[in-house]
Design a protein around this motif. Structure first.
Motif, mmCIF file in Angstrom:
data_model
loop_
_atom_site.group_PDB
_atom_site.id
_atom_site.type_symbol
_atom_site.label_atom_id
_atom_site.label_comp_id
_atom_site.label_asym_id
_atom_site.label_seq_id
_atom_site.Cartn_x
_atom_site.Cartn_y
_atom_site.Cartn_z
ATOM 1 N N LEU A 94 0.850 -1.208 0.047
ATOM 2 C CA LEU A 94 0.044 -0.110 0.007
ATOM 3 C C LEU A 94 0.865 1.302 -0.078
ATOM 4 O O LEU A 94 0.778 2.149 -0.735
ATOM 5 N N THR A 129 3.022 1.450 -3.126
ATOM 6 C CA THR A 129 2.708 1.940 -4.474
ATOM 7 C C THR A 129 2.014 3.402 -4.390
ATOM 8 O O THR A 129 1.954 4.170 -5.363
ATOM 9 N N ILE A 133 3.289 6.020 -7.263
ATOM 10 C CA ILE A 133 2.307 6.609 -8.296
ATOM 11 C C ILE A 133 1.496 8.135 -7.692
ATOM 12 O O ILE A 133 1.027 8.735 -8.381
ATOM 13 N N THR A 136 0.051 10.867 -9.796
ATOM 14 C CA THR A 136 -1.499 11.330 -9.865
ATOM 15 C C THR A 136 -1.800 12.552 -9.478
ATOM 16 O O THR A 136 -2.943 13.038 -10.178
ATOM 17 N N LEU A 178 -4.378 14.713 -11.992
ATOM 18 C CA LEU A 178 -5.733 15.403 -11.714
ATOM 19 C C LEU A 178 -5.849 16.784 -11.494
ATOM 20 O O LEU A 178 -6.784 17.240 -12.170
ATOM 21 N N LEU A 179 -4.773 17.440 -11.154
ATOM 22 C CA LEU A 179 -4.621 19.049 -11.340
ATOM 23 C C LEU A 179 -4.746 19.553 -12.692
ATOM 24 O O LEU A 179 -5.493 20.588 -13.107
ATOM 25 N N LEU A 180 -4.274 18.759 -13.591
ATOM 26 C CA LEU A 180 -4.062 19.374 -14.805
ATOM 27 C C LEU A 180 -5.313 18.843 -15.864
ATOM 28 O O LEU A 180 -5.530 19.460 -16.936
ATOM 29 N N VAL A 189 -5.361 9.855 -15.674
ATOM 30 C CA VAL A 189 -4.282 9.177 -14.688
ATOM 31 C C VAL A 189 -4.209 7.860 -15.534
ATOM 32 O O VAL A 189 -4.757 6.956 -15.357
ATOM 33 N N TRP A 221 -2.116 5.496 -15.233
ATOM 34 C CA TRP A 221 -2.127 4.134 -14.714
ATOM 35 C C TRP A 221 -3.430 3.440 -14.388
ATOM 36 O O TRP A 221 -3.368 2.183 -14.081
ATOM 37 N N THR A 222 -4.386 4.170 -14.344
ATOM 38 C CA THR A 222 -5.855 3.461 -14.481
ATOM 39 C C THR A 222 -6.420 2.769 -15.865
ATOM 40 O O THR A 222 -7.288 2.141 -15.835
ATOM 41 N N GLN A 223 -5.423 2.939 -16.835
ATOM 42 C CA GLN A 223 -5.643 2.399 -18.145
ATOM 43 C C GLN A 223 -4.697 1.368 -18.431
ATOM 44 O O GLN A 223 -4.974 0.175 -19.109
ATOM 45 N N ASP A 224 -3.339 1.659 -17.982
ATOM 46 C CA ASP A 224 -2.489 0.741 -18.453
ATOM 47 C C ASP A 224 -1.588 0.353 -16.983
ATOM 48 O O ASP A 224 -0.952 1.337 -16.313
ATOM 49 N N PRO A 225 -1.626 -0.935 -16.570
ATOM 50 C CA PRO A 225 -1.001 -0.968 -15.054
ATOM 51 C C PRO A 225 0.262 -1.003 -14.967
ATOM 52 O O PRO A 225 0.916 -1.391 -14.029
ATOM 53 N N LEU A 229 1.802 0.844 -11.988
ATOM 54 C CA LEU A 229 1.273 0.038 -10.925
ATOM 55 C C LEU A 229 2.135 -1.186 -10.462
ATOM 56 O O LEU A 229 2.598 -1.460 -9.311
ATOM 57 N N LEU A 230 2.345 -2.112 -11.673
ATOM 58 C CA LEU A 230 3.052 -3.072 -11.361
ATOM 59 C C LEU A 230 4.266 -2.945 -11.028
ATOM 60 O O LEU A 230 5.101 -3.888 -10.202
#
Lengths: 209, 209, 209
Positions: free
Chosen positions: C43, C46, C50, C54, C58-60, C64, C66-70, C73-74
């Protein structure tokens, strides 16, 4: 006004509302531990209730639905107010907090994984979003109260959320009926978290906090 | 470059810039309490100044305007730098912090509610967004400094922001001229928060912190 | 699946992956200091890895990724797991944490500024986004562990990120080849932060923490 979350099944909506309520109660009971006034109850209750789902939606780029339809917000407000007016004794308070949190954790890992799958996320991301939804609200609650986040307590916590989220994704992949998948995944997460609370299971060495 | 926030009236823009400045000062004075260097002043000042509005915009799905037009960011930087170079004595510092925070709270509950209404949010959500805008920056400031968020101090704080936000929404609904609504709502919020500070009003039982 | 971040150059992608890994290690070593279990490592690892990127996205209003291509995250998961299984002794742990953090800081100020420029942000915002990317993950890490954020420690930290981010923007403006700009800006940030660690440079008065 369009009906938001129209794509969600009735059972997921029900589990989501249930999670909102129990997490809001856990937030309100945290406010009670720190002897806050009614607005503290409302603030920590609502942010705990909607925090995990909000974080998930921001990350996915999904609309944060409670900014369009206040149903979830109002449920959280009602749960926090009821907690304020029918506040249990000190001992029941602590116990209520951790069990409400455990119920919310089990509900939201299922909801978060389901919503992310529905939104089109790859399975591994959906499982992670279950984890984010289940643990986000509690982390915000504990950060607002300036206490150690429950997620870092040494007991299975993220592990329970991950188990529930992963079970749900696997069961849906196996084409198990949706309601069965929801019940089994909820039971797996709540079973692990509840056992950890009942038997004080710890996964690591004794922690410093 | 298009003019961002072109939909905002001049008076709301003025109150927003005022709020940015006083919240940035409150953040810089927090940095001073913890004896940070000039970059600590800049960091905590700017995040406090723009934090509440940023949180509101992320939740609403509205563009975070300071990422397009740096005006707000530069105002916060200037306010934090001036605080660093003209730092008051220790006692005035604490007093300056809580009063700058009170001014920012009153300014931002009006701004947040107004922007959300302008954006098309339902009234109940707009009132909540006033609360989020007014309290978000201060919460980020206190979390960064690892102190108890001021919002959980037991004094009316969220209550003052809610009063201001709700007054503004009701006055606009009654078709009161915009500037009158802004002044009255600001005065209501600042009056409640200021009274709480002057007379140490507490809404709940004596808190643990 | 489209290739996300297709607009990024290979060298920026490489620096980004490097930053993900070292920040994840710094998060995992923080989990080790608090004697968390393997899920705590995952927890905090990661979210530290990221978190900064992230926050920037979000600000720009950028996706995000890594929610499309992990992939990211991996990488973070792998780095946190390896840290868990090959955990150094207590002393090396503290040292590993601060140096992994310093490497991540230097990598992410370059990446953040580059991505924001690529996204079309004005230069002053791009420099600020470098700062946000470099410091965001570490702040989240320290807030989750309920410790004082490293950014407020009194040593040059935000200053090092700002130096790297500003150097990168200036060098790109001067039309220096991209790889040279990346190397020089990384070296400037890491040089300042590393010197501060080696010689215990402090920029302000002795802090309270």
């Amino acid at each position: 006004m369009t009906t938001p979350d129209a794509s969600l099944s009735a059972s997921i909506l029900a589990i989501m509302y249930f999670g909102d309520i129990v997490f809001s109660i856990s937030g309100a009971l945290t406010a009670a531990r720190y002897r806050m006034d009614v607005f503290g109850f409302l603030l920590i209750g609502t942010t705990t209730g909607i925090g995990g789902g909000t974080l998930r939606d921001l990350l996915l780029g999904r609309t944060v639905w409670w900014t369009q339809d206040p149903t979830e917000l109002l449920l959280c407000v009602a749960a926090a107010l009821l907690t304020f007016f029918f506040l249990p004794s000190d001992i029941a308070r602590r116990r209520g907090l951790i069990w409400a949190d455990a119920l919310g954790l089990a509900a939201f890992c299922v909801v978060g994984c389901s919503i992310a799958l529905e939104f089109g996320s790859p399975p591994i991301i959906a499982v992670f979003m279950g984890l984010v939804t289940a643990t986000g609200g509690g982390v915000i609650r504990d950060v607002l109260a300036n206490t150690q986040p429950m997620i870092t307590s040494g007991q299975p916590y993220a592990a329970a959320a991950l188990l529930g989220s992963l079970s749900y994704a696997v069961l849906r992949y196996l084409a198990i009926p949706e309601i069965a998948a929801e019940v089994i995944a909820f039971a797996a997460a709540f079973g692990l978290r509840g056992s950890a609370l009942l038997f004080d299971i710890r996964m690591g060495p004794p922690g410093e906090f």
